[in-house]
Scaffold this motif. Structure first.
Motif, PDB file in Angstrom:
ATOM      1  N   VAL A  95       0.924  -1.078  -0.023  1.00 38.69           N
ATOM      2  CA  VAL A  95      -0.011  -0.088   0.164  1.00 38.69           C
ATOM      3  C   VAL A  95       0.834   1.389   0.035  1.00 38.69           C
ATOM      4  O   VAL A  95       1.819   1.485   0.876  1.00 38.69           O
ATOM      5  CB  VAL A  95      -0.889   0.113   1.424  1.00 38.69           C
ATOM      6  N   SER A  96       0.399   1.994  -0.829  1.00 40.86           N
ATOM      7  CA  SER A  96       1.478   3.351  -0.940  1.00 40.86           C
ATOM      8  C   SER A  96       0.758   4.317  -0.124  1.00 40.86           C
ATOM      9  O   SER A  96      -0.456   4.607  -0.001  1.00 40.86           O
ATOM     10  CB  SER A  96       1.816   3.859  -2.541  1.00 40.86           C
ATOM     11  N   LYS A  97       1.601   5.203   0.386  1.00 41.36           N
ATOM     12  CA  LYS A  97       1.023   6.711   0.952  1.00 41.36           C
ATOM     13  C   LYS A  97       1.022   7.553  -0.049  1.00 41.36           C
ATOM     14  O   LYS A  97       1.846   7.791  -1.049  1.00 41.36           O
ATOM     15  CB  LYS A  97       2.185   7.003   2.087  1.00 41.36           C
ATOM     16  N   PRO A  98       0.052   8.572   0.018  1.00 40.83           N
ATOM     17  CA  PRO A  98      -1.083   8.548   1.007  1.00 40.83           C
ATOM     18  C   PRO A  98      -1.957   7.090   1.110  1.00 40.83           C
ATOM     19  O   PRO A  98      -2.369   6.929  -0.160  1.00 40.83           O
ATOM     20  CB  PRO A  98      -1.767   9.822   0.928  1.00 40.83           C
ATOM     21  N   ILE A  99      -2.398   6.750   2.099  1.00 39.11           N
ATOM     22  CA  ILE A  99      -3.048   5.402   1.994  1.00 39.11           C
ATOM     23  C   ILE A  99      -4.501   5.371   1.737  1.00 39.11           C
ATOM     24  O   ILE A  99      -5.194   6.332   2.272  1.00 39.11           O
ATOM     25  CB  ILE A  99      -2.902   4.812   3.279  1.00 39.11           C
ATOM     26  N   ASN A 100      -5.003   4.927   0.952  1.00 40.50           N
ATOM     27  CA  ASN A 100      -6.354   4.574   0.395  1.00 40.50           C
ATOM     28  C   ASN A 100      -6.903   3.742   1.340  1.00 40.50           C
ATOM     29  O   ASN A 100      -6.585   2.439   1.429  1.00 40.50           O
ATOM     30  CB  ASN A 100      -6.486   4.206  -1.069  1.00 40.50           C
ATOM     31  N   VAL A 101      -8.033   4.189   2.147  1.00 39.38           N
ATOM     32  CA  VAL A 101      -8.391   3.161   3.395  1.00 39.38           C
ATOM     33  C   VAL A 101      -9.105   2.176   2.866  1.00 39.38           C
ATOM     34  O   VAL A 101      -8.913   0.796   3.535  1.00 39.38           O
ATOM     35  CB  VAL A 101      -9.062   4.230   4.313  1.00 39.38           C
ATOM     36  N   ASP A 102     -10.017   2.134   2.088  1.00 42.69           N
ATOM     37  CA  ASP A 102     -10.781   1.078   1.572  1.00 42.69           C
ATOM     38  C   ASP A 102      -9.551  -0.044   1.017  1.00 42.69           C
ATOM     39  O   ASP A 102      -9.984  -1.056   1.175  1.00 42.69           O
ATOM     40  CB  ASP A 102     -11.666   1.566   0.207  1.00 42.69           C
ATOM     41  N   GLU A 103      -8.785   0.386   0.077  1.00 39.06           N
ATOM     42  CA  GLU A 103      -7.638  -0.530  -0.526  1.00 39.06           C
ATOM     43  C   GLU A 103      -6.866  -1.407   0.434  1.00 39.06           C
ATOM     44  O   GLU A 103      -6.779  -2.266   0.588  1.00 39.06           O
ATOM     45  CB  GLU A 103      -6.634   0.244  -1.404  1.00 39.06           C
ATOM     46  N   LEU A 104      -6.529  -0.443   1.746  1.00 36.50           N
ATOM     47  CA  LEU A 104      -5.943  -1.017   2.984  1.00 36.50           C
ATOM     48  C   LEU A 104      -6.747  -2.165   3.492  1.00 36.50           C
ATOM     49  O   LEU A 104      -6.368  -3.241   3.666  1.00 36.50           O
ATOM     50  CB  LEU A 104      -5.551   0.048   3.783  1.00 36.50           C
TER      51      LEU A 104
END
Length: 126
Positions: free
Chosen positions: A105-114
């Protein structure tokens, strides 16, 4: 069944704070450590770690070294690790995965993807 715990290993307390807030809101329990050695100590003491979110750029031991150490450990080899990094250059995802990470997961983090990746790597056959 006990709650799945997410262990966040990151040297930046702001990242830990933000990740804990969003993950708790999604129903996950969270533990955190400011570095890999502290994270390993938490794993030693806690049987319920379902996944580790590993910052790849840390002083002392970086995420690549930490994942390598986990994969060689009898206690930690089977815990999935999601690489969390601001390094979003071509080849970084592949480098993280070839180091042993289960996801990236790359920053800035996509919460749904995380959350999707956490759910994916912590699926059990029950």
């Amino acid at each position: 069944m006990s709650q799945k715990l997410v262990l966040i290993i990151d040297d930046d307390y702001r990242n830990i704070f933000a990740l804990k807030a969003v993950l708790r809101a999604k129903g996950f329990g969270c533990l955190s450590a400011p570095g890999a050695k502290e994270g390993f100590a938490i794993i030693e003491e806690n049987e319920n770690i379902a996944v580790v979110l590993m910052d790849m750029m840390m002083p002392d031991m970086d995420g690549y070294q930490a994942i390598s150490a986990m994969k060689k450990s009898e206690k930690m080899w089977n815990i999935p690790v999601l690489a969390v990094t601001a390094q979003a250059m071509v080849g970084d995802k592949e480098r993280c995965l070839s180091a042993g990470a289960s996801g990236y997961v790359s920053k800035p983090i996509n919460v749904d993807e995380l959350v999707e990746q956490i759910e994916e790597v912590t699926k059990t056959g029950d």
